[in-house]
Structures are given as C-alpha cells and as structure tokens.
Design an enzyme around this catalytic site. Structure first.
Site, PDB file in Angstrom:
ATOM      1  N   GLY A 251      38.350   0.046  -1.684  1.00  0.00           N
ATOM      2  CA  GLY A 251      38.844   0.066   0.731  1.00  0.00           C
ATOM      3  C   GLY A 251      37.846  -0.067   0.994  1.00  0.00           C
ATOM      4  O   GLY A 251      37.802  -0.171   2.456  1.00  0.00           O
ATOM      5  N   GLU A 295      35.781  -0.660  -6.917  1.00  0.00           N
ATOM      6  CA  GLU A 295      37.363  -0.965  -7.101  1.00  0.00           C
ATOM      7  C   GLU A 295      37.968  -1.718  -6.398  1.00  0.00           C
ATOM      8  O   GLU A 295      38.389  -1.176  -5.997  1.00  0.00           O
ATOM      9  CB  GLU A 295      38.118   0.566  -7.797  1.00  0.00           C
ATOM     10  N   CYS A 366      68.733  -6.328   6.697  1.00  0.00           N
ATOM     11  CA  CYS A 366      69.276  -5.799   8.469  1.00  0.00           C
ATOM     12  C   CYS A 366      68.258  -3.752   8.629  1.00  0.00           C
ATOM     13  O   CYS A 366      69.001  -2.768   8.537  1.00  0.00           O
ATOM     14  CB  CYS A 366      70.820  -4.808   7.268  1.00  0.00           C
ATOM     15  N   TYR A 393      48.511  -6.555  -2.290  1.00  0.00           N
ATOM     16  CA  TYR A 393      49.888  -6.070  -0.963  1.00  0.00           C
ATOM     17  C   TYR A 393      50.788  -6.680  -0.725  1.00  0.00           C
ATOM     18  O   TYR A 393      51.637  -5.956   0.307  1.00  0.00           O
ATOM     19  CB  TYR A 393      49.419  -4.513  -0.565  1.00  0.00           C
TER      20      TYR A 393
HETATM   21  N1  LLP Z   1      41.000   2.289  -6.336  1.00  0.00           N
HETATM   22  C1  LLP Z   1      42.111   3.348  -6.518  1.00  0.00           C
HETATM   23  C2  LLP Z   1      41.925   4.621  -7.445  1.00  0.00           C
HETATM   24  C3  LLP Z   1      43.094   2.886  -5.527  1.00  0.00           C
HETATM   25  O1  LLP Z   1      43.784   3.492  -5.111  1.00  0.00           O
HETATM   26  C4  LLP Z   1      42.780   1.746  -4.486  1.00  0.00           C
HETATM   27  C5  LLP Z   1      43.996   1.829  -3.608  1.00  0.00           C
HETATM   28  C6  LLP Z   1      42.273   0.818  -5.044  1.00  0.00           C
HETATM   29  C7  LLP Z   1      40.659   1.211  -5.712  1.00  0.00           C
HETATM   30  C8  LLP Z   1      41.453  -0.515  -4.373  1.00  0.00           C
HETATM   31  O2  LLP Z   1      41.849  -0.642  -2.369  1.00  0.00           O
HETATM   32  P1  LLP Z   1      41.417  -1.728  -1.996  1.00  0.00           P
HETATM   33  O3  LLP Z   1      39.669  -1.836  -2.268  1.00  0.00           O
HETATM   34  O4  LLP Z   1      42.573  -2.515  -2.236  1.00  0.00           O
HETATM   35  O5  LLP Z   1      40.867  -0.672  -0.576  1.00  0.00           O
HETATM   36  N2  LLP Z   1      48.794  -0.867   0.146  1.00  0.00           N
HETATM   37  C9  LLP Z   1      48.796  -0.777   1.006  1.00  0.00           C
HETATM   38  C10 LLP Z   1      47.073  -0.311   0.493  1.00  0.00           C
HETATM   39  C11 LLP Z   1      47.377   0.591  -0.646  1.00  0.00           C
HETATM   40  C12 LLP Z   1      46.272   1.207  -1.671  1.00  0.00           C
HETATM   41  C13 LLP Z   1      46.281   2.057  -2.774  1.00  0.00           C
HETATM   42  N3  LLP Z   1      44.744   2.445  -3.315  1.00  0.00           N
HETATM   43  C14 LLP Z   1      47.976  -1.609   2.059  1.00  0.00           C
HETATM   44  O6  LLP Z   1      49.392  -2.888   2.048  1.00  0.00           O
HETATM   45  O7  LLP Z   1      47.241  -1.920   2.996  1.00  0.00           O
END
Ligand code: LLP
Length: 439
Positions: A251, A295, A366, A393
């Site tokens: 996150g 993570e 479109c 992403y």
């Molecule tokens: N761990 C879990 C359980 C998760 O669900 C996620 C992301 C992460 C780690 C990694 O989060 P990060 O460090 O990348 O913020 N498609 C969206 C983001 C969806 C994130 C889903 N889960 C976007 O483009 O902003």
C-alpha cells in the site's frame, strides 16, 4: 531513476533514449503502445527497501499483481524478495521465475480448492503461508491440507476496520468493515482457536493489508497498530506459539503528480519511510522477535515503467485540442477506473521558449472514459508521447476490449534494451472470436 529528459530534449529511461528506442522497434505502426521498464531501478527499489530493515528478520513479498512480467519478477527476486500472489497462475509465474516457495504468501478472499492444493503442495513444504481471509475459509484450507497429506502453513489476515474515507480511492481501500477482505478484528481470537486446534494447520503468521496507494504513513501504521494489538493480547494469553511473522501488507503510495512549479506539497513518503514507521510500531508493541513481512507492489515498479504511445490523430474542434493516441483504456485502465492521473509527456521536446499549451489526450476506445486528461504539451503536436509512472497495474490490467491487442513490453537493463515482447497478433484475437461458439 524514473524517466527524465536530457539536455537535448530526449526522454530517457534507464539510460536509454526513448525516441531512439522507438526508431529501433521493428514495425513502427504496430510496435506501440509499448510499456518500457527499467529493471535495474526496480531492483534498486527492493535493495533500498530491504536496507530499511537494518538486518532484522523480514520478507519483502513483492505483490505480483502490480507487474507480472518475467524479467521484472526475476529482477526483483534476485534481490532476495519473495512474492505475494493472489491466484494459482501468479503462483506459477513466481515459482518459474525462481521465487522460492518459502518466500511466497498467498492472499485472496475466494481461493479455489485447486489453488489451495497448489499452494500447500508446492516445494518440499508448501509456501510460506496461505493467508486465510474468513473464519469460514479455515475449514476449507484444513480439508485441503488433510486431502493433500500436508500440514498447511497458514496466516490469518485480519481486517483492521479503520475509517479510511478520503485516505485513498474507495476502490482500493480494503481495511474497513464494509470490505470483503480479512477476518473481522472481533473474530480474530475465534479464528486463532480454530487454526490452533487443527492438526492439519500450522498458524505461522498474522497480517493486515489496509489498502493501496497511501500517500502518508498514517493509515498504514494505524492498521499495523491494530494488528500488533491483537497479536500482543493473544500472546499474553499464551496463544500464537507457532507464530513466526507479522505481515503489514502493501500500500505504499507513489508520487504520480511530480514537481509542480511554484507549488510545495508534502512529499510522498519513500517505501523505506513506511518500513521504518511500522518497525517502530512493532518495537512499541514488543513484537520484535517476529519477522516483519511487507507486500509492496506499486512502490517497487510504478515509477520505473512508462507507456509509450504514438499520436495517431490530432483534432481541433470547438476550441478543444484533442491528441488522439494509440494507447487506450484497455492498455492502461487506471484513469478510467479510479480517475487516476498520469503525466503525459512528449518523447522528444527540443529546448524552446514557446510555452506549451493544454492538449486533451485520449485513446481510440469507443468510450468517453478513454481519456488520459488534459496535459501541457508543445503546440506542434508530438509524434510520440510517454505516459509516466505506468509500471504498476498497467499491463496486468490490460484487456483486448474493442478488438485491440495487448501492448508490447520492452525491458531495459544495464543501459540498453535487454529484451522485448511484441504485441499479441491481431489474427490471434480474430481467430479466437470467429471460432467462439462455432460448433
Ligand atoms: N497485498 C495485498 C493483499 C493486496 O491486495 C495488494 C493490492 C497489495 C499487497 C499491494 O498493494 P500496493 O503496494 O501495490 O499498493 N489496481 C489498483 C491497485 C489495486 C491494489 C490491489 N491490492 C491501482 O491501479 O491503483
């Protein structure tokens, strides 16, 4: 270093000149849209993040969903990172890219039996932890462990039930009590009992993932505090004896905005700032004996990937200047899905005194949501643009909507292009669609 412009006006990534790169691509008409990734910089992010642990036990479980390209996963794994996977397919990619099973955690609210079997049975003793997301899931993981003849290492993902309104986009906030994710905090003790009373499960960790793209450390630490509070209380009651780690999730946000002349903003914390803040919280909770798992996905790869796109059409109508490009919402859906803003810049911008003017940058799909927003660009429309900070992403959320092909990917390492993959052939999609339902 993210993409930057040199003194000749050429945009560079990983030491490679992007206008030159585009010229070197084979069929110029079908070579773009192309994602370009700086593998060395991604590896550097992992090194910097691991450094913030100062040698204390940890695992950086890279969230594969951000970018699953083999070269990216290998570069990240080579720095000692593990993986956070959310499907059997991601698990296979991680394993085949050399991530050791004992460095893999598996998250997901609705894993299939086959996926649980796969996670429990890979390697000599399964993955690091199948992260259980509901009280109900415990019985199913237990049944699969019994069926596969393995004692499953499991973690419990707790939902910290925070008020996250306004902390990030609603679609990617997970640690609140209206979300489908995690065991509600009030059920955590019961879930621990169920795991600990099963001979088929070994409860090795507890975790929380509060959501994605936080641009301050506050909610991340707040979520960790809830988790650490639960763990501390259970341990004080003599429970969690087989536990080896706490997992505070991903996150860490990134700076999609970049420097704005004349504007001062609080900087987005670096990933290592999140780690330092959460380590301090772990220390306050006197849980230092447990390894800390994180993570991160976005913060490892976002800034080190761009989407290169060719301008296909210029339109000036009713006072609006439209720059129509060959990348669409199917290639990068973040603006359409989350109202996300990614900077759009020309690949080549010779030094000039002429002020840039606003162009509305849109794709070919479109739908009116196929819109990358208004961006300052030279008055003479550029022939190619780069959409910045697209390493996370981007490709992983791409689709073939409107009969469009998946984008190409170009990998940069050691100051040169080290590999690339072509866009999927048009004919592949056409044949598959024509064949659909054809007896
Ligand atoms: N761990 C879990 C359980 C998760 O669900 C996620 C992301 C992460 C780690 C990694 O989060 P990060 O460090 O990348 O913020 N498609 C969206 C983001 C969806 C994130 C889903 N889960 C976007 O483009 O902003």
């Amino acid at each position: 270093m993210p993409a930057s412009r040199d003194s000749n006006g050429l945009l560079r990534l990983g030491g490679v000149s992007l206008p030159e790169l585009v010229r070197s691509l084979p069929a110029a008409q079908s070579a773009t849209p192309a994602y370009v990734y700086d593998l060395d910089a991604m590896a550097g992010e992992v090194r910097a993040l691991r450094g913030a642990f100062d040698g204390s036990p940890h695992l950086v479980a890279y969230a594969m969903k951000a970018n699953t390209a083999g070269a990216v996963v290998r570069a990240i794994a080579a720095q000692g990172a593990g993986a956070d996977v959310v499907s059997g397919a991601e698990l296979l990619v991680a394993l085949r890219c050399g991530v050791p099973p004992e460095r893999i955690v598996y998250n997901g609210v609705a894993k299939t039996d086959a996926e649980i079997d796969q996670a429990v049975s890979c390697g000599p003793s399964g993955i690091a932890a199948v992260q259980i997301e509901s009280v109900e899931e415990i019985a199913r993981v237990e049944a699969r462990a019994r069926a596969t003849g393995r004692r499953a290492r499991v973690g419990l993902r707790v939902n910290p039930s925070l008020d996250l309104d306004g902390a990030t986009h609603a679609h990617i906030a997970t640690g609140h009590d209206r979300a489908k994710f995690g065991v509600p905090r009030d059920d955590a003790a019961r879930a621990v009992d169920l795991c600990e009373s099963s001979p088929h499960l070994e409860l090795v960790g507890m975790g929380a993932h509060v959501g994605s793209h936080f641009t301050s450390t506050g909610p991340y630490v707040e979520s960790a505090d809830v988790l650490f509070g639960i763990v501390g209380a259970l341990r004080a009651a003599g429970r969690l004896r087989s536990m080896t780690f706490v997992d505070t999730g991903g996150g860490f946000g990134v700076d999609y905005v970049g420097p704005v002349p004349g504007e001062t903003r609080a900087p987005v914390p670096a990933p290592s700032d999140f780690v330092r803040a959460v380590r301090a919280a772990q220390g306050r909770a006197r849980l230092d004996d447990l390894a800390l798992y994180v993570e991160p996905g976005r913060s490892i790869v976002a800034a080190h990937g761009i989407l290169v796109s060719r301008v296909t059409q210029v339109k000036v109508a009713d006072g609006a200047r439209w720059l129509m490009i060959d990348a669409g919402m199917n290639d990068l859906i973040r603006p359409a899905l989350y109202g996300a803003r990614h900077r759009v810049v020309p690949l080549y911008a010779p030094p000039s005194d002429e002020p840039w003017i606003p162009w509305r940058v849109v794709g070919p799909v479109c739908e009116s949501s196929d819109d990358f927003g208004e961006h300052p660009l030279p008055r003479a429309a550029p022939d190619y643009v780069a959409i910045l900070d697209a390493g996370a992403y981007g490709y992983t959320m791409a689709s073939v909507y409107n009969g469009r092909q998946l984008p190409a990917e170009v990998f940069v390492s050691g100051g040169r292009v080290s590999a690339r993959t072509e866009r999927t052939p048009v004919e592949e999609w056409v044949a598959e669609r024509v064949g659909a339902g054809a007896g």
